[in-house]
Design a protein around this motif. Structure first.
Motif, PDB file in Angstrom:
ATOM      1  N   ALA A   1       0.832  -1.212   0.000  1.00  0.00           N
ATOM      2  CA  ALA A   1       0.000   0.000   0.000  1.00  0.00           C
ATOM      3  C   ALA A   1       0.862   1.255   0.000  1.00  0.00           C
ATOM      4  O   ALA A   1       0.596   2.218  -0.734  1.00  0.00           O
ATOM      5  CB  ALA A   1      -0.935  -0.008   1.200  1.00  0.00           C
ATOM      6  N   GLN A   2       1.893   1.262   0.811  1.00  0.00           N
ATOM      7  CA  GLN A   2       2.772   2.417   0.875  1.00  0.00           C
ATOM      8  C   GLN A   2       3.513   2.626  -0.436  1.00  0.00           C
ATOM      9  O   GLN A   2       3.705   3.763  -0.882  1.00  0.00           O
ATOM     10  CB  GLN A   2       3.742   2.264   2.036  1.00  0.00           C
ATOM     11  N   ALA A   3       3.924   1.532  -1.064  1.00  0.00           N
ATOM     12  CA  ALA A   3       4.602   1.644  -2.350  1.00  0.00           C
ATOM     13  C   ALA A   3       3.663   2.213  -3.416  1.00  0.00           C
ATOM     14  O   ALA A   3       4.056   3.071  -4.218  1.00  0.00           O
ATOM     15  CB  ALA A   3       5.133   0.282  -2.794  1.00  0.00           C
ATOM     16  N   ALA A   4       2.413   1.762  -3.412  1.00  0.00           N
ATOM     17  CA  ALA A   4       1.438   2.260  -4.388  1.00  0.00           C
ATOM     18  C   ALA A   4       1.121   3.731  -4.149  1.00  0.00           C
ATOM     19  O   ALA A   4       0.859   4.478  -5.096  1.00  0.00           O
ATOM     20  CB  ALA A   4       0.162   1.421  -4.319  1.00  0.00           C
ATOM     21  N   ALA A   5       1.144   4.145  -2.882  1.00  0.00           N
ATOM     22  CA  ALA A   5       0.829   5.531  -2.550  1.00  0.00           C
ATOM     23  C   ALA A   5       1.954   6.488  -2.912  1.00  0.00           C
ATOM     24  O   ALA A   5       1.725   7.692  -3.034  1.00  0.00           O
ATOM     25  CB  ALA A   5       0.507   5.642  -1.058  1.00  0.00           C
TER      26      ALA A   5
ATOM     27  N   GLY B   1       4.446   7.928  -1.413  1.00  0.00           N
ATOM     28  CA  GLY B   1       4.680   9.078  -0.561  1.00  0.00           C
ATOM     29  C   GLY B   1       3.423   9.742  -0.032  1.00  0.00           C
ATOM     30  O   GLY B   1       3.493  10.546   0.908  1.00  0.00           O
ATOM     31  N   ARG B   2       2.266   9.449  -0.630  1.00  0.00           N
ATOM     32  CA  ARG B   2       1.005   9.976  -0.097  1.00  0.00           C
ATOM     33  C   ARG B   2       0.598   9.198   1.145  1.00  0.00           C
ATOM     34  O   ARG B   2       0.978   8.047   1.321  1.00  0.00           O
ATOM     35  CB  ARG B   2      -0.119   9.879  -1.136  1.00  0.00           C
ATOM     36  N   SER B   3      -0.220   9.804   1.966  1.00  0.00           N
ATOM     37  CA  SER B   3      -0.732   9.124   3.152  1.00  0.00           C
ATOM     38  C   SER B   3      -1.752   8.061   2.733  1.00  0.00           C
ATOM     39  O   SER B   3      -2.646   8.337   1.925  1.00  0.00           O
ATOM     40  CB  SER B   3      -1.378  10.143   4.096  1.00  0.00           C
ATOM     41  N   ILE B   4      -1.623   6.866   3.280  1.00  0.00           N
ATOM     42  CA  ILE B   4      -2.563   5.785   2.979  1.00  0.00           C
ATOM     43  C   ILE B   4      -2.815   4.988   4.245  1.00  0.00           C
ATOM     44  O   ILE B   4      -1.891   4.726   5.016  1.00  0.00           O
ATOM     45  CB  ILE B   4      -2.028   4.872   1.845  1.00  0.00           C
ATOM     46  N   GLU B   5      -4.052   4.608   4.487  1.00  0.00           N
ATOM     47  CA  GLU B   5      -4.401   3.799   5.659  1.00  0.00           C
ATOM     48  C   GLU B   5      -5.008   2.484   5.212  1.00  0.00           C
ATOM     49  O   GLU B   5      -5.862   2.455   4.309  1.00  0.00           O
ATOM     50  CB  GLU B   5      -5.380   4.539   6.568  1.00  0.00           C
ATOM     51  N   VAL B   6      -4.584   1.412   5.844  1.00  0.00           N
ATOM     52  CA  VAL B   6      -5.146   0.089   5.595  1.00  0.00           C
ATOM     53  C   VAL B   6      -6.142  -0.233   6.700  1.00  0.00           C
ATOM     54  O   VAL B   6      -5.790  -0.248   7.885  1.00  0.00           O
ATOM     55  CB  VAL B   6      -4.043  -0.986   5.543  1.00  0.00           C
TER      56      VAL B   6
ATOM     57  N   ILE C   1      -5.540   2.838  -4.943  1.00  0.00           N
ATOM     58  CA  ILE C   1      -4.601   3.836  -4.429  1.00  0.00           C
ATOM     59  C   ILE C   1      -4.066   4.695  -5.574  1.00  0.00           C
ATOM     60  O   ILE C   1      -3.958   5.922  -5.466  1.00  0.00           O
ATOM     61  CB  ILE C   1      -3.452   3.155  -3.669  1.00  0.00           C
ATOM     62  N   ALA C   2      -3.747   4.058  -6.694  1.00  0.00           N
ATOM     63  CA  ALA C   2      -3.254   4.798  -7.855  1.00  0.00           C
ATOM     64  C   ALA C   2      -4.267   5.815  -8.345  1.00  0.00           C
ATOM     65  O   ALA C   2      -3.907   6.866  -8.897  1.00  0.00           O
ATOM     66  CB  ALA C   2      -2.895   3.837  -8.981  1.00  0.00           C
TER      67      ALA C   2
END
Length: 221
Positions: free
Chosen positions: A12-16, A18-23, A201-202
């Motif tokens: 998830a972090q790789a797909a984001a 650098g953007r904030s992402i929550e699982v 996410i993309a």
């Protein structure tokens, strides 16, 4: 399970990028011990579909620091339970629930975080409002001090063609951006599940709802 959780977080972090992402760990039908295992590893947010099932888990896990999300359809007779025992409601889809949630949200608790569920593919079997109804629902939530509008949620049709899912996610992002221009504090676009969360996410998701990749297969979360 811990290894699977770490893998999902990394993906998830790789797909984001650098953007904030929550699982959000979707824990419906899963035993409380599995939730405890992930909570002790550092997972904070868990999603449940059924209020009664969630209430039993909340009692048994009261010593854990867990943020509880309702991600299943909400009936009006369950509004008091949701308002009193959940941190987030991700499935608001009709105006009549707004006043009930606000009435039952205890003053001792922070405002209930609310996402409007959008039926982005206009599926007759799926809950959610039409995109044209977002503004009306958002206005109703915005008038209630015991509720806090945070954004939108969607479950696009499970098309085998990922290009179709991408288009649905893109339409949701457009709805989200419109809502953010109209209301302050809009920061959450919840979309994407185990089989498509990186694509979501993309396309702008800030929260993804993952169940089977974390807990093992047991139907589509």
């Amino acid at each position: 399970m811990i290894a699977a959780w770490r893998s999902v977080i990394e993906r998830a972090q790789a797909a984001a990028a650098g953007r904030s992402i929550e699982v959000l760990a979707v824990s419906k039908t899963r035993p409380a011990q599995q939730i405890r295992t992930l909570a002790e590893a550092g997972q904070r947010a868990f999603g449940e579909n059924y209020v009664q099932e969630a209430r039993g888990k909340q009692t048994g896990l009261s010593d854990c620091s867990i943020e509880w999300h309702l991600v299943g359809p909400l009936q009006s007779n369950k509004c008091a339970d949701v308002a009193g025992h959940f941190d987030w409601l991700q499935t608001l889809d009709r105006s009549k629930l707004v006043a009930l949630l606000a009435r039952y949200r205890p003053e001792s608790m922070p405002p209930l975080n609310v996402l409007i569920q959008v039926n982005i593919d206009d599926e007759s079997s799926k809950a959610g409002c039409n995109p044209e109804e977002i503004a009306t629902l958002a206005h109703a939530v915005g008038k209630e001090p015991r509720l806090r509008l945070r954004g939108l949620m969607a479950i696009p049709a499970p098309a085998t063609d990922m290009a179709l899912r991408r288009k649905a996610f893109s339409r949701m992002r457009a709805c989200f951006e419109t809502l953010a221009r109209q209301h302050a504090g809009i920061d959450t676009l919840s979309m994407g599940m185990s089989d498509d969360f990186e694509l979501a996410i993309a396309e702008g998701a800030t929260m993804v709802r993952v169940g089977s990749l974390l807990f093992g297969p047991r139907g589509r979360e």
